[in-house]
Design an enzyme around this catalytic site. Structure first.
Site, PDB file in Angstrom:
ATOM      1  N   GLY A 103      62.723  41.789 -84.983  1.00 46.94           N
ATOM      2  CA  GLY A 103      61.555  41.255 -83.984  1.00 46.94           C
ATOM      3  C   GLY A 103      61.920  39.881 -83.541  1.00 46.94           C
ATOM      4  O   GLY A 103      62.994  39.521 -83.404  1.00 46.94           O
ATOM      5  N   CYS A 104      60.706  38.974 -83.259  1.00 44.31           N
ATOM      6  CA  CYS A 104      61.072  37.885 -82.747  1.00 44.31           C
ATOM      7  C   CYS A 104      60.160  36.989 -83.423  1.00 44.31           C
ATOM      8  O   CYS A 104      59.427  37.141 -84.088  1.00 44.31           O
ATOM      9  CB  CYS A 104      60.485  37.924 -81.111  1.00 44.31           C
ATOM     10  SG  CYS A 104      61.173  39.322 -80.413  1.00 44.31           S
ATOM     11  N   LEU A 105      60.536  35.497 -83.116  1.00 40.60           N
ATOM     12  CA  LEU A 105      60.033  34.238 -83.915  1.00 40.60           C
ATOM     13  C   LEU A 105      58.824  33.822 -82.758  1.00 40.60           C
ATOM     14  O   LEU A 105      59.034  33.680 -81.779  1.00 40.60           O
ATOM     15  CB  LEU A 105      61.145  33.352 -84.046  1.00 40.60           C
ATOM     16  CG  LEU A 105      62.312  33.950 -84.709  1.00 40.60           C
ATOM     17  CD1 LEU A 105      63.270  32.973 -84.900  1.00 40.60           C
ATOM     18  CD2 LEU A 105      61.895  34.578 -85.936  1.00 40.60           C
TER      19      LEU A 105
END
Ligand SMILES: Cc1cc2nc3c(=O)[nH]c(=O)nc-3n(C[C@H](O)[C@H](O)[C@H](O)COP(=O)(O)OP(=O)(O)OC[C@H]3O[C@@H](n4cnc5c(N)ncnc54)[C@H](O)[C@@H]3O)c2cc1C
Lengths: 105, 409
Positions: A103-105
């Site tokens: 996923g992403c931060l």
């Protein structure tokens, strides 16, 4: 590292139950993993997504997010949620025997 | 003959890269061009304050060209596409630019059109965003006339710029509504696709606790699929009703990236080596800031710290030397928490935000509210225009993440 048994084989999983080594996964394990997520039978559409998850992982080192799945797997986001309710990326990763998508931060 | 570096985007990353390169290389060795489609440089962290009347929109914008050092050419045009194989950039005004090095610094685009119903008749009335200048301005008006009801703050999906900004918005909204004496008439809800308040576990627990303290309801694992009249609806068909919604739309790369064969990934971000900032697309293409695929926050501080390694590597690439692989994912953000206080978090690829002090034991408190951090956040705007963009180094603040003042995880 915890281990568990799927389809009669011992595999390594992490604390959240995701496979640590995707090479330990076989297609024969998918139905059992899916059943644990409340998916009674795997359709062709499920398999399209599962294979896509695995090939993305092999290529990029992480499974895709739902949004990327919707754009690239050929299965629209709405349908992904019907196939793998409660978070297609996470559930499909579990069934496909790959680590949790970063996923992403 | 001078070699030519073309920088696409004259925002945070493009400007600081151009200015640092200009300081480092004489004009007869290196020609530097910056391309941007407009001349309005917005100090984006200031957008958070506009809806609450805490910042005047006029005060957070400056002309782009004037932030560039003498000897940097500013070309005002949209980018039409990059011809990766032909090593050429095609601009919307028809110009074609050849280059020895291309730096992609065009940031992230907001894509509200990708969420069904978001741009419907309620957009700009009861559905807003503060991620653009016009949006923040319109929201200021709607908030000023808001008399109570359900205020919902929603992040559609990640990645977004400055992932703490929507939380800060909640904290400030709580303060603002109290100041106006109507906090008890408002149900304030934060709706996120994540399984907690934030991505990183220690910070998520602290921030989640703060939402709780301020009476902000938290709805997790909510993936907005549609915005209907007065309600957000998730893909798995849960709904969150609202009277006023503040939505952070989907982000992607700029549209031209999609038109440039081989330049971007599915979402239009440029695949980039996380340690060197060289793209994996072509050796002469580098990328910085929000435009990259780096597993780091899309934040100005990240862009700033990347600048060091990027400029070093553009120099090494031009000299035919091996690249410096030292960017460690360092990020830090001030988190405005309302009532004149703020928190600071500092982290990198491997180290999640933990308590302690920055940059060393005597510094600013980490992961803890304080007035000093609030002043730090306000000071940052001065620092942005006068130090970060011009490319001056700040004594004591290097680009590697300091560990001295951090408590062990
Ligand atoms: C509300 C909000 C709050 C924030 N708060 C913080 C904070 O507190 N701390 C922090 O560190 N960061 C914060 N940020 C994030 C920070 O502003 C960005 O991460 C940073 O500006 C990224 O720099 P960049 O150079 O990658 O992109 P930008 O600064 O956005 O620059 C991109 C440039 O490319 C240009 N461009 C785009 N497409 C084209 C095209 N086709 N042709 C020509 N030019 C083009 C644009 O006009 C723009 O000038 C915040 C952002 C927002 C929206």
């Amino acid at each position: 590292m915890p281990t568990r048994t799927v389809a009669g084989t011992t595999v390594e999983v992490n604390d959240e139950g995701f496979f640590v080594d995707p090479a330990q996964w076989t297609e024969a394990m998918a139905p059992e993993l899916a059943a644990e997520e409340g998916i009674a039978a795997l359709t062709d559409d499920h398999w399209t997504v599962i294979r896509f998850m695995r090939s993305e992982y092999a290529e990029k080192g992480t499974g895709p997010t739902v949004r990327v799945l919707g754009k690239t797997s050929g299965v629209p986001v709405k349908e992904l949620y019907q196939l793998f309710p409660k978070g297609p990326a996470k559930i499909a990763a579990r069934v496909a025997g790959i680590p949790k998508p970063r996923g992403c931060l | 003959m001078a070699r030519h570096v073309v920088i696409l985007g004259g925002g945070t990353g493009g400007t600081l890269t151009a200015n640092r390169l200009r300081r480092r290389f004489p004009e007869d060795e290196l020609r530097i061009s910056v391309v941007d489609e407009d001349d309005v440089h917005v100090y984006q962290p200031g957008l958070l304050f506009v809806p609450f009347g805490l910042a005047d929109p006029e005060h957070i914008v400056r002309p782009r060209g004037r932030q560039l050092h003498r000897g940097v050419e500013f070309h005002r045009s949209g980018v039409e596409r990059v011809d990766v194989a032909g090593r050429q950039v095609v601009l919307e005004d028809g110009t074609r630019l050849d280059h020895d090095v291309l730096v992609v610094a065009t940031g992230a685009a907001l894509l509200p059109e990708e969420t069904e119903g978001l741009l419907g008749p309620q957009w700009g009335r009861s559905v807003h965003t503060f991620y653009t200048l016009e949006g923040a301005r319109a929201l200021h008006e709607s908030l000023a006339s808001f008399e109570g009801g359900r205020l919902v703050v929603n992040v559609v999906d990640l990645p977004i710029k400055c992932p703490v900004a929507p939380l800060e918005f909640c904290f400030l909204a709580d303060w603002y509504l109290r100041e106006r004496g109507i906090r008890d008439d408002v149900e304030l809800t934060y709706v996120t696709p994540l399984d907690g308040a934030f991505t990183k576990p220690v910070a998520a627990a602290t921030l989640g606790g703060m939402l709780d303290d301020k009476g902000v309801r938290l709805v997790t694992e909510f993936n907005t699929g549609e915005v209907r009249e007065g309600a957000l609806v998730s893909w798995d068909e849960r709904d969150v009703p609202f009277d006023l919604a503040v939505v952070v739309p989907l982000h992607g790369g700029q549209a031209y990236v999609g038109r440039s064969e081989g330049l971007g990934d599915e979402l239009g971000f440029v695949p980039t080596d996380p340690a060197t900032l060289q793209s994996t697309v072509a050796p002469e293409i580098f990328a910085i800031g929000d435009a990259t695929t780096l597993p780091a926050s899309k934040a100005g501080s990240v862009t700033h710290f990347e600048g060091d390694v990027l400029v070093e590597n553009v120099g090494r690439f031009l000299a035919g030397e091996e690249l410096d692989a030292s960017y460690d994912g360092h990020a830090n953000c001030f988190i405005e928490t309302g009532f004149g206080k703020a928190m600071l978090i500092d982290f990198n690829y491997d180290q999640e935000p933990v308590p302690g002090h920055y940059p060393a034991r005597m510094g600013l408190p980490l992961l803890k509210e304080s007035r000093l951090n609030h002043l730090g956040k306000l000071m940052f705007q001065w620092f942005y225009w006068h130090s970060l963009l011009p490319g001056r180094d700040v004594p004591g603040i290097g680009s590697d993440m300091p560990t001295a003042g951090k408590r062990a995880g």
